[in-house]
Design a protein around this motif. Structure first.
Motif, PDB file in Angstrom:
ATOM      1  N   ILE A 124     -43.514  -6.218  32.197  1.00  0.00           N
ATOM      2  CA  ILE A 124     -43.384  -5.191  33.230  1.00  0.00           C
ATOM      3  C   ILE A 124     -43.067  -3.843  32.598  1.00  0.00           C
ATOM      4  O   ILE A 124     -43.692  -2.822  32.905  1.00  0.00           O
ATOM      5  N   ASN A 125     -42.082  -3.829  31.712  1.00  0.00           N
ATOM      6  CA  ASN A 125     -41.709  -2.621  30.973  1.00  0.00           C
ATOM      7  C   ASN A 125     -40.954  -3.057  29.725  1.00  0.00           C
ATOM      8  O   ASN A 125     -40.960  -4.234  29.357  1.00  0.00           O
ATOM      9  N   ASP A 126     -40.291  -2.117  29.063  1.00  0.00           N
ATOM     10  CA  ASP A 126     -39.585  -2.445  27.829  1.00  0.00           C
ATOM     11  C   ASP A 126     -38.384  -3.351  28.052  1.00  0.00           C
ATOM     12  O   ASP A 126     -37.856  -3.924  27.094  1.00  0.00           O
ATOM     13  N   TYR A 127     -37.946  -3.506  29.288  1.00  0.00           N
ATOM     14  CA  TYR A 127     -36.721  -4.266  29.554  1.00  0.00           C
ATOM     15  C   TYR A 127     -36.956  -5.564  30.329  1.00  0.00           C
ATOM     16  O   TYR A 127     -36.089  -6.446  30.324  1.00  0.00           O
ATOM     17  N   ASN A 128     -38.089  -5.686  30.999  1.00  0.00           N
ATOM     18  CA  ASN A 128     -38.295  -6.841  31.874  1.00  0.00           C
ATOM     19  C   ASN A 128     -39.650  -7.482  31.621  1.00  0.00           C
ATOM     20  O   ASN A 128     -40.665  -6.780  31.462  1.00  0.00           O
ATOM     21  N   ALA A 141     -41.533 -21.153  35.347  1.00  0.00           N
ATOM     22  CA  ALA A 141     -41.470 -19.691  35.277  1.00  0.00           C
ATOM     23  C   ALA A 141     -40.238 -19.296  34.467  1.00  0.00           C
ATOM     24  O   ALA A 141     -39.229 -20.004  34.451  1.00  0.00           O
ATOM     25  N   GLU A 142     -40.352 -18.128  33.817  1.00  0.00           N
ATOM     26  CA  GLU A 142     -39.262 -17.656  32.947  1.00  0.00           C
ATOM     27  C   GLU A 142     -39.174 -16.139  33.020  1.00  0.00           C
ATOM     28  O   GLU A 142     -40.186 -15.444  32.882  1.00  0.00           O
ATOM     29  N   TYR A 143     -37.988 -15.634  33.255  1.00  0.00           N
ATOM     30  CA  TYR A 143     -37.759 -14.187  33.318  1.00  0.00           C
ATOM     31  C   TYR A 143     -36.824 -13.763  32.193  1.00  0.00           C
ATOM     32  O   TYR A 143     -35.779 -14.390  31.971  1.00  0.00           O
ATOM     33  N   TRP A 144     -37.216 -12.703  31.452  1.00  0.00           N
ATOM     34  CA  TRP A 144     -36.380 -12.158  30.369  1.00  0.00           C
ATOM     35  C   TRP A 144     -35.962 -10.724  30.703  1.00  0.00           C
ATOM     36  O   TRP A 144     -36.782  -9.923  31.163  1.00  0.00           O
ATOM     37  N   TRP A 145     -34.707 -10.425  30.435  1.00  0.00           N
ATOM     38  CA  TRP A 145     -34.195  -9.060  30.557  1.00  0.00           C
ATOM     39  C   TRP A 145     -33.765  -8.572  29.169  1.00  0.00           C
ATOM     40  O   TRP A 145     -32.899  -9.160  28.533  1.00  0.00           O
ATOM     41  N   ARG A 146     -34.477  -7.543  28.685  1.00  0.00           N
ATOM     42  CA  ARG A 146     -34.180  -6.906  27.394  1.00  0.00           C
ATOM     43  C   ARG A 146     -34.194  -7.898  26.227  1.00  0.00           C
ATOM     44  O   ARG A 146     -33.556  -7.653  25.195  1.00  0.00           O
ATOM     45  N   ASN A 147     -34.878  -8.996  26.380  1.00  0.00           N
ATOM     46  CA  ASN A 147     -34.899 -10.046  25.349  1.00  0.00           C
ATOM     47  C   ASN A 147     -33.499 -10.521  24.980  1.00  0.00           C
ATOM     48  O   ASN A 147     -33.263 -10.987  23.858  1.00  0.00           O
ATOM     49  N   ILE A 148     -32.593 -10.425  25.944  1.00  0.00           N
ATOM     50  CA  ILE A 148     -31.212 -10.855  25.726  1.00  0.00           C
ATOM     51  C   ILE A 148     -30.859 -12.023  26.635  1.00  0.00           C
ATOM     52  O   ILE A 148     -30.267 -13.010  26.194  1.00  0.00           O
ATOM     53  N   VAL A 149     -31.231 -11.924  27.907  1.00  0.00           N
ATOM     54  CA  VAL A 149     -30.898 -12.961  28.885  1.00  0.00           C
ATOM     55  C   VAL A 149     -32.192 -13.480  29.518  1.00  0.00           C
ATOM     56  O   VAL A 149     -33.062 -12.689  29.902  1.00  0.00           O
TER      57      VAL A 149
END
Length: 403
Positions: free
Chosen positions: A260-264, A326-334
């Motif tokens: 989606i963007n650099d964070y999501n 399905a898998e969601y990543w935030w900032r490649n941290i969580v």
């Protein structure tokens, strides 16, 4: 802990071939029951079919076409050459039947090393311990005052290589050791540890795309054939056709990651899984009423598995297990993930929702997963109400430039 092995009779199905999983039909009501009766496929060393890591199990046991990780060895080793990091190692611990016994577990250790952008080598160990066991006879009397610890393990080594920039291939060699009876004298037979060698082959496709107004997307596809190897026996008195098949299987999957963007980012995955093992025929006494004999060699069994179900095409389709995740990543941290696994009620009835979460900080990552059964049979799943935990370490040998 000492306990009588209540499940010993189930293990003996692997030792005494005359107790094969065949369905009797004394009423000859074959046409009315085809594809509408339990007819699960049984194999030796079923621990090889278990998803051993917390990330994939948190998405319904999906792994053949997901983004590459250190656990790829079990699903599709061809993914390793697409990893961003150059080398690393991971460990996952899964308590087994935790609601009943405290000392059974499944442990998975894996590691990989990328020589360059096109070649990678990986190795892994899958270890299953049944805890402390006291063997008993039919009357419940112990064979020995000594306790035993039956165990099984598999050691893998794989090599993967990019064929072209978007496609890779991998081959895996596997040594399998299964010691269920520890040499005990069972039902009039001497027993031994089961030994086998097996091989996997995998293909992985990964293509990046541009998406207007977003960072982009990645399309993935994977195919693997696993556990192609010799039959296993726990007795010296069996002919090859009476020995037990390994859980050879075909996996086919697709996935799409939306950046989606650099964070999501969010990924969606689907996978189909089929055992390449003959289906038990429908019998009346020693006569096969429907289906084909499963007393065949390994290669015959693989090809026969696509068209030997007693219930015809309907039952063949029931043998295909499938998963969505399905898998969601935030900032490649969580990361937060969810999945669903489905198996026909006539082929084992494993149906469950899986939940997972990951935490990543620099080179260290933690993975957790939890299973929620959704069918009556799955309510007795060995991983019910169990938290699986994994830890991984990844490194990059490229030195960062200093100002």
């Amino acid at each position: 802990m000492q306990r009588k092995l209540v499940a010993l009779s189930a293990l003996l199905l692997l030792v005494v071939p005359t107790l094969r999983a065949q369905i009797l039909d004394p009423d000859h009501s074959v046409s009315a029951r085809m594809g509408q009766r339990p007819n699960a496929i049984s194999t030796a060393v079923p621990f090889l079919s278990l998803s051993p890591d917390a990330r994939s199990s948190g998405m319904g046991d999906i792994g053949v076409a997901t983004t590459p990780d250190l656990y790829s060895q079990h699903y599709n080793a061809a993914k390793y050459v697409f990893m961003e990091k150059d080398y690393g190692a991971a460990l996952t611990y899964s308590p087994w039947l935790l609601n009943l016994v405290p000392d059974m577990s499944l442990v998975y250790l894996s590691g990989m090393y990328k020589f360059d952008d096109r070649n990678a080598l990986a190795a892994s160990l899958l270890y299953f311990s049944m805890g402390d066991v006291t063997f008993t006879d039919e009357s419940g009397s112990p064979y020995s005052a000594q306790t035993f610890r039956p165990n099984e393990f598999a050691i893998d080594v794989s090599y993967s290589r990019k064929i072209i920039d978007v496609l890779s291939i991998a081959v895996t060699g596997r040594f399998i050791y299964s010691n269920l009876t520890l040499g005990q004298y069972v039902q009039g037979q001497d027993t031994k540890a089961g030994l086998a060698g097996a091989a996997d082959i995998g293909l992985y496709y990964k293509q990046n795309f541009e998406i207007k107004n977003f960072k982009g997307g990645t399309l993935m596809a994977g195919l693997s054939i696993t556990n192609i190897g010799n039959k296993v026996s726990y007795s010296n008195n069996l002919e090859d056709v009476d020995r037990n098949f390994l859980p050879a299987a075909l996996r086919l999957g697709v996935g799409f990651d939306w950046h989606i963007n650099d964070y999501n980012s969010v990924g969606f995955y689907g996978e189909a899984y089929k055992l390449l093992v003959p289906t038990p025929p429908l019998t009346h006494g020693d006569t096969i009423v429907a289906g084909r004999t499963n007393r065949v060699n390994v290669m015959q069994g693989i090809f026969q598995s696509f068209g030997d179900a007693p219930g015809g095409f309907k039952e063949e389709m029931q043998e295909i297990m499938w998963s969505l995740g399905a898998e969601y990543w935030w900032r490649n941290i969580v990361a937060v993930r969810m999945g669903y696994f489905h198996e026909s009620k006539y082929k084992g009835d494993r149906q469950y929702v899986a939940l997972g979460v990951s935490l990543q900080y620099k080179m260290v990552g933690l993975d957790f997963s939890y299973l929620i059964p959704t069918s009556q049979t799955s309510g007795s799943n060995p991983l019910k109400n169990t938290l699986r935990v994994g830890v991984n370490f990844t490194f990059d040998r490229k030195k960062k430039s200093q100002e």
